[in-house]
Design a protein around this motif. Sequence first.
Motif, PDB file in Angstrom:
ATOM      1  N   GLY A 154     -10.010   5.065  16.428  1.00 61.93           N
ATOM      2  CA  GLY A 154     -10.221   5.589  15.081  1.00 61.93           C
ATOM      3  C   GLY A 154     -11.648   5.957  14.753  1.00 61.93           C
ATOM      4  O   GLY A 154     -11.928   6.418  13.632  1.00 61.93           O
ATOM      5  N   LEU A 155     -12.556   5.788  15.688  1.00 58.64           N
ATOM      6  CA  LEU A 155     -13.961   6.117  15.421  1.00 58.64           C
ATOM      7  C   LEU A 155     -14.096   7.601  15.085  1.00 58.64           C
ATOM      8  O   LEU A 155     -13.699   8.468  15.858  1.00 58.64           O
ATOM      9  N   GLY A 156     -14.642   7.890  13.913  1.00 62.97           N
ATOM     10  CA  GLY A 156     -14.802   9.263  13.459  1.00 62.97           C
ATOM     11  C   GLY A 156     -13.645   9.769  12.620  1.00 62.97           C
ATOM     12  O   GLY A 156     -13.695  10.893  12.112  1.00 62.97           O
ATOM     13  N   PHE A 157     -12.625   8.926  12.441  1.00 58.36           N
ATOM     14  CA  PHE A 157     -11.464   9.331  11.649  1.00 58.36           C
ATOM     15  C   PHE A 157     -11.422   8.597  10.310  1.00 58.36           C
ATOM     16  O   PHE A 157     -10.373   8.491   9.676  1.00 58.36           O
ATOM     17  N   ASN A 158     -12.567   8.106   9.891  1.00 59.68           N
ATOM     18  CA  ASN A 158     -12.728   7.450   8.591  1.00 59.68           C
ATOM     19  C   ASN A 158     -13.993   8.007   7.945  1.00 59.68           C
ATOM     20  O   ASN A 158     -15.074   7.944   8.532  1.00 59.68           O
ATOM     21  N   LEU A 159     -13.853   8.570   6.740  1.00 62.03           N
ATOM     22  CA  LEU A 159     -14.993   9.167   6.056  1.00 62.03           C
ATOM     23  C   LEU A 159     -15.096   8.604   4.648  1.00 62.03           C
ATOM     24  O   LEU A 159     -14.202   8.796   3.824  1.00 62.03           O
TER      25      LEU A 159
ATOM     26  N   ASN B  65       0.839  -1.202   0.000  1.00 62.19           N
ATOM     27  CA  ASN B  65       0.000   0.000   0.000  1.00 62.19           C
ATOM     28  C   ASN B  65       0.875   1.252   0.000  1.00 62.19           C
ATOM     29  O   ASN B  65       1.254   1.777   1.048  1.00 62.19           O
ATOM     30  N   ASN B  66       1.198   1.712  -1.204  1.00 61.62           N
ATOM     31  CA  ASN B  66       2.124   2.826  -1.378  1.00 61.62           C
ATOM     32  C   ASN B  66       1.682   4.077  -0.626  1.00 61.62           C
ATOM     33  O   ASN B  66       2.487   4.728   0.049  1.00 61.62           O
ATOM     34  N   ALA B  67       0.414   4.430  -0.744  1.00 65.99           N
ATOM     35  CA  ALA B  67      -0.078   5.654  -0.100  1.00 65.99           C
ATOM     36  C   ALA B  67      -0.035   5.533   1.418  1.00 65.99           C
ATOM     37  O   ALA B  67       0.317   6.485   2.121  1.00 65.99           O
ATOM     38  N   ALA B  68      -0.405   4.361   1.943  1.00 65.64           N
ATOM     39  CA  ALA B  68      -0.356   4.160   3.394  1.00 65.64           C
ATOM     40  C   ALA B  68       1.082   4.190   3.895  1.00 65.64           C
ATOM     41  O   ALA B  68       1.365   4.717   4.985  1.00 65.64           O
ATOM     42  N   ILE B  69       2.003   3.634   3.113  1.00 71.64           N
ATOM     43  CA  ILE B  69       3.416   3.649   3.490  1.00 71.64           C
ATOM     44  C   ILE B  69       3.937   5.079   3.527  1.00 71.64           C
ATOM     45  O   ILE B  69       4.665   5.472   4.449  1.00 71.64           O
ATOM     46  N   ALA B  70       3.569   5.881   2.528  1.00 70.62           N
ATOM     47  CA  ALA B  70       3.957   7.293   2.528  1.00 70.62           C
ATOM     48  C   ALA B  70       3.357   8.026   3.723  1.00 70.62           C
ATOM     49  O   ALA B  70       4.024   8.836   4.390  1.00 70.62           O
ATOM     50  N   THR B  71       2.090   7.747   4.011  1.00 69.44           N
ATOM     51  CA  THR B  71       1.410   8.391   5.137  1.00 69.44           C
ATOM     52  C   THR B  71       2.110   8.061   6.452  1.00 69.44           C
ATOM     53  O   THR B  71       2.383   8.950   7.277  1.00 69.44           O
ATOM     54  N   GLN B  72       2.386   6.780   6.657  1.00 68.11           N
ATOM     55  CA  GLN B  72       3.064   6.372   7.875  1.00 68.11           C
ATOM     56  C   GLN B  72       4.454   6.998   7.976  1.00 68.11           C
ATOM     57  O   GLN B  72       4.892   7.409   9.054  1.00 68.11           O
TER      58      GLN B  72
ATOM     59  N   PHE C  34      -5.622   2.083   8.627  1.00 67.95           N
ATOM     60  CA  PHE C  34      -5.790   3.166   9.599  1.00 67.95           C
ATOM     61  C   PHE C  34      -7.112   3.106  10.356  1.00 67.95           C
ATOM     62  O   PHE C  34      -7.481   4.062  11.047  1.00 67.95           O
ATOM     63  N   TRP C  35      -7.827   2.006  10.289  1.00 73.07           N
ATOM     64  CA  TRP C  35      -9.176   1.867  10.821  1.00 73.07           C
ATOM     65  C   TRP C  35      -9.287   2.213  12.302  1.00 73.07           C
ATOM     66  O   TRP C  35     -10.284   2.763  12.753  1.00 73.07           O
ATOM     67  N   ARG C  36      -8.261   1.908  13.074  1.00 73.43           N
ATOM     68  CA  ARG C  36      -8.294   2.137  14.523  1.00 73.43           C
ATOM     69  C   ARG C  36      -7.346   3.248  14.956  1.00 73.43           C
ATOM     70  O   ARG C  36      -6.959   3.323  16.117  1.00 73.43           O
ATOM     71  N   ARG C  37      -7.009   4.138  14.033  1.00 76.15           N
ATOM     72  CA  ARG C  37      -6.032   5.205  14.314  1.00 76.15           C
ATOM     73  C   ARG C  37      -6.715   6.563  14.338  1.00 76.15           C
ATOM     74  O   ARG C  37      -7.591   6.854  13.518  1.00 76.15           O
ATOM     75  N   ASP C  38      -6.282   7.429  15.251  1.00 72.73           N
ATOM     76  CA  ASP C  38      -6.806   8.794  15.300  1.00 72.73           C
ATOM     77  C   ASP C  38      -5.771   9.833  14.882  1.00 72.73           C
ATOM     78  O   ASP C  38      -6.035  11.035  14.920  1.00 72.73           O
ATOM     79  N   ASP C  39      -4.575   9.375  14.484  1.00 70.88           N
ATOM     80  CA  ASP C  39      -3.537  10.301  14.023  1.00 70.88           C
ATOM     81  C   ASP C  39      -3.537  10.433  12.503  1.00 70.88           C
ATOM     82  O   ASP C  39      -2.829  11.268  11.948  1.00 70.88           O
ATOM     83  N   VAL C  40      -4.340   9.589  11.834  1.00 77.52           N
ATOM     84  CA  VAL C  40      -4.490   9.640  10.378  1.00 77.52           C
ATOM     85  C   VAL C  40      -5.977   9.683  10.054  1.00 77.52           C
ATOM     86  O   VAL C  40      -6.747   8.835  10.508  1.00 77.52           O
ATOM     87  N   LEU C  41      -6.382  10.673   9.286  1.00 78.65           N
ATOM     88  CA  LEU C  41      -7.751  10.750   8.778  1.00 78.65           C
ATOM     89  C   LEU C  41      -7.769  10.158   7.382  1.00 78.65           C
ATOM     90  O   LEU C  41      -7.040  10.596   6.491  1.00 78.65           O
ATOM     91  N   PHE C  42      -8.612   9.130   7.183  1.00 79.39           N
ATOM     92  CA  PHE C  42      -8.755   8.545   5.851  1.00 79.39           C
ATOM     93  C   PHE C  42     -10.092   8.955   5.258  1.00 79.39           C
ATOM     94  O   PHE C  42     -11.140   8.811   5.895  1.00 79.39           O
ATOM     95  N   VAL C  43     -10.050   9.475   4.025  1.00 74.85           N
ATOM     96  CA  VAL C  43     -11.243   9.910   3.310  1.00 74.85           C
ATOM     97  C   VAL C  43     -11.212   9.297   1.912  1.00 74.85           C
ATOM     98  O   VAL C  43     -10.188   9.338   1.228  1.00 74.85           O
ATOM     99  N   SER C  44     -12.345   8.743   1.488  1.00 77.22           N
ATOM    100  CA  SER C  44     -12.401   8.121   0.155  1.00 77.22           C
ATOM    101  C   SER C  44     -13.661   8.558  -0.579  1.00 77.22           C
ATOM    102  O   SER C  44     -14.767   8.481  -0.048  1.00 77.22           O
ATOM    103  N   LEU C  45     -13.481   9.046  -1.822  1.00 79.84           N
ATOM    104  CA  LEU C  45     -14.583   9.339  -2.742  1.00 79.84           C
ATOM    105  C   LEU C  45     -14.551   8.263  -3.821  1.00 79.84           C
ATOM    106  O   LEU C  45     -13.499   8.038  -4.437  1.00 79.84           O
ATOM    107  N   HIS C  46     -15.666   7.603  -4.091  1.00 80.74           N
ATOM    108  CA  HIS C  46     -15.637   6.441  -4.961  1.00 80.74           C
ATOM    109  C   HIS C  46     -17.046   6.073  -5.399  1.00 80.74           C
ATOM    110  O   HIS C  46     -18.031   6.520  -4.805  1.00 80.74           O
ATOM    111  N   ARG C  47     -17.137   5.230  -6.416  1.00 79.25           N
ATOM    112  CA  ARG C  47     -18.426   4.686  -6.828  1.00 79.25           C
ATOM    113  C   ARG C  47     -18.992   3.838  -5.692  1.00 79.25           C
ATOM    114  O   ARG C  47     -18.283   3.067  -5.055  1.00 79.25           O
TER     115      ARG C  47
END
Length: 348
Positions: free
Chosen positions: A241-246, A174-181, A207-220
């Motif tokens: 991580g509750l509330g840090f995934n959109l 996961n290139n993007a997650a590796i960069a984020t970390q 990042f499902w259980r993390r509050d230091d990274v906000l993950f946001v996804s726009l998709h079909r």
Amino acid sequence: MPMKAFFSPHHAGHRPSQTFRHGRIVANRDLPTRAENILTALRQDGHTLLNAAPHGMTPIAAVHTPEYLDFLEQAWVEWRKIEGASEDVFPYIFPVRGMDHGYPTSIVGRAGYHMHDCWAPIGEHTWAVARDSANLAVEAAEHLLKGERAVYALCRPSGHHAFPDMGGGNCFLNNAAIATQHLRRSFGRVALIDVDVHHGNGSQGVFWRRDDVLFVSLHRDPIDYHPYFAGHAHERGEGNGLGFNLNLPLPARTSDDAFLAALETACTRIAAFQAEALVVSLGVDAHEDDPTAGLAVTFNGFRRIGARLAALNLPTVLVQEGGYNMDTIARCVAGALAGFEGRETTAA
């Protein structure tokens, strides 16, 4: 001046010829031409094209499990020892829900354990190329840590469907997650936004259980579209991580204005999160002519997406994800980067 762009000349070593779709063996869409076309457009637009310095396995191992990395390294060699095996590794038996507590020693079992679909065949050079791809994302993150404001990584294979211990959907690391970390070494709060037509289920899983990274996804909307089992609006994270995934799922064939309206919601959340840096999973398969036939974003739409993300005014790594129309992928990427930088693109 156009931003720096990192690429690996070895990406073409990963060239899966086939995949499994709708019950048939069909041609694989993740062709080396995807990256070559983007490179041509980057050169036309004056980007500085650079190879990446080696960063070793430590940044990759910060996201992926040791078992999974060992599997990826050994898979092709072990698979080819099976009499009559296919040229590439294709999993064909998967854990049953609730009955996945054992860990098999057979490469057949390990392939099913570590791959969540049949869309990521592993060839002779896939492991080396996937490592190179992840290394590009680390290099881009390193440049942000050294003060660059925006850097692009032409990662192939893509990464956003890769979980800590599973690959799939043409993704292995996961290139993007590796960069984020990696950015977390200096930035306290990092946002990762995914604009690929498919939900970034692997990134969400990291990042499902993390509050230091906000993950946001726009998709079909995945109710009737890959990856089907993740990306729904009610998925908000768990534990810390509750509330840090959109998730912002969109109806089929959503075009520019509705996509940009959802992006506005995403950017508002990122601003409220007070992110200090941004990683963009820049999939361009939401284009109206992409064979994935999910959304209907135009060339100008991708330029507007880039411009809106730039308005967040954050140090940003843009990581390449999907895009499978060989005639449109380069112009989509070039337009998004040009929009981010507030200039015109010469890519045709």
